[in-house]
Design a protein around this motif. Structure first.
Motif, short mmCIF file in Angstrom:
data_model
loop_
_atom_site.label_atom_id
_atom_site.label_comp_id
_atom_site.label_asym_id
_atom_site.label_seq_id
_atom_site.Cartn_x
_atom_site.Cartn_y
_atom_site.Cartn_z
N ALA A 1 13.47 39.34 94.15
CA ALA A 1 14.70 39.69 93.28
C ALA A 1 15.35 38.44 93.20
O ALA A 1 16.06 38.16 91.69
CB ALA A 1 15.65 40.43 94.22
N LEU A 2 15.38 37.56 94.17
CA LEU A 2 16.21 36.18 93.63
C LEU A 2 15.28 35.41 92.56
O LEU A 2 15.93 34.73 91.95
CB LEU A 2 15.93 35.31 95.14
CG LEU A 2 17.04 35.95 96.02
CD1 LEU A 2 17.02 35.10 97.40
CD2 LEU A 2 18.48 35.80 95.39
N GLN A 3 14.05 35.43 92.57
CA GLN A 3 13.26 34.61 91.74
C GLN A 3 13.66 35.49 90.24
O GLN A 3 13.75 34.52 89.27
CB GLN A 3 11.82 35.03 91.71
CG GLN A 3 10.88 34.21 91.11
CD GLN A 3 11.25 32.62 90.99
OE1 GLN A 3 11.36 32.22 92.17
NE2 GLN A 3 11.37 31.92 90.01
N ALA A 4 13.72 36.70 89.90
CA ALA A 4 14.24 37.33 88.70
C ALA A 4 15.46 36.72 88.38
O ALA A 4 15.67 36.52 87.23
CB ALA A 4 14.02 38.70 88.93
N GLU A 5 16.27 36.57 89.38
CA GLU A 5 17.60 36.19 89.11
C GLU A 5 17.86 34.42 88.55
O GLU A 5 18.34 34.30 87.36
CB GLU A 5 18.60 36.31 90.22
CG GLU A 5 19.94 36.14 90.11
CD GLU A 5 21.19 36.28 91.13
OE1 GLU A 5 22.03 35.80 91.25
OE2 GLU A 5 20.44 37.03 92.17
N ASP B 1 15.06 33.12 87.04
CA ASP B 1 14.48 33.17 85.82
C ASP B 1 15.47 33.60 85.01
O ASP B 1 15.72 32.93 83.69
CB ASP B 1 13.40 34.27 85.74
CG ASP B 1 12.23 33.59 86.64
OD1 ASP B 1 11.96 32.43 86.95
OD2 ASP B 1 11.20 34.71 86.92
N ASP B 2 16.49 34.63 85.19
CA ASP B 2 17.51 34.86 84.35
C ASP B 2 18.29 33.69 83.98
O ASP B 2 18.81 33.51 82.76
CB ASP B 2 18.26 36.15 84.72
CG ASP B 2 19.25 36.61 83.87
OD1 ASP B 2 19.20 36.95 82.41
OD2 ASP B 2 20.54 37.04 84.26
N TYR B 3 18.83 33.07 84.85
CA TYR B 3 19.71 31.96 84.81
C TYR B 3 19.21 30.87 83.96
O TYR B 3 19.62 30.28 83.17
CB TYR B 3 20.00 31.36 86.05
CG TYR B 3 21.36 32.36 86.75
CD1 TYR B 3 22.46 32.56 85.98
CD2 TYR B 3 21.22 32.73 88.02
CE1 TYR B 3 23.39 33.52 86.57
CE2 TYR B 3 22.18 33.57 88.57
CZ TYR B 3 23.17 33.86 87.85
OH TYR B 3 24.27 34.63 88.40
#
Length: 133
Positions: A58-62, A64-66
């Motif tokens: 979940a943190l990696q997806a966040e 990547d979004d940033y």
């Protein structure tokens, strides 16, 4: 000829060593079964690993979004249409050419003819009362 008498070795030394080694084995056995990293706590450790992996993804997806958002703000790649769209959304402004579709906050559906019968003053009062419009 004098007789030499041999001293019998004391029994307490090997006995103490045996007791100490048995105690150490007992400690190792307890740690292997009921210790912090023992067999009984293995299921908890595996659950923690699964939770941490989910949190990590979940943190990696966040992240990547940033990173994607930061890439969009790169001046060499900035799309003027996106910039004007975001500026209009943040400032609550519109062009005369824009088509504006008002959406009901509760249902999420477009509001079609709800405001057609209102006067300009009534419509302006509704718009000023709602700061999200």
């Amino acid at each position: 000829m004098p007789t030499t008498r041999l001293k019998r070795p004391a029994i307490w030394r090997p006995l103490a060593l045996t007791v100490a080694l048995l105690g150490f084995q007992g400690y190792l056995g307890f740690s292997a079964i009921g210790g912090q990293f023992g067999i009984e706590n293995r299921t908890e450790i595996l659950l923690d690993i699964d939770q941490l992996r989910a949190q990590s993804s979940a943190l990696q997806a966040e992240i990547d979004d940033y990173r994607h958002r930061a890439t969009l703000m790169d001046p060499r790649r900035l799309d003027p249409d996106i910039v004007t769209e975001r500026a209009r959304a943040l400032l609550n402004m519109a062009n005369a050419d824009d088509i504006i579709i008002m959406v009901d906050r509760n249902t999420g559906e477009p509001i079609s003819g709800k405001f057609q019968n209102l006067t300009t003053d009534e419509l302006s009062a509704i718009i000023e009362a709602d700061t999200t419009l």
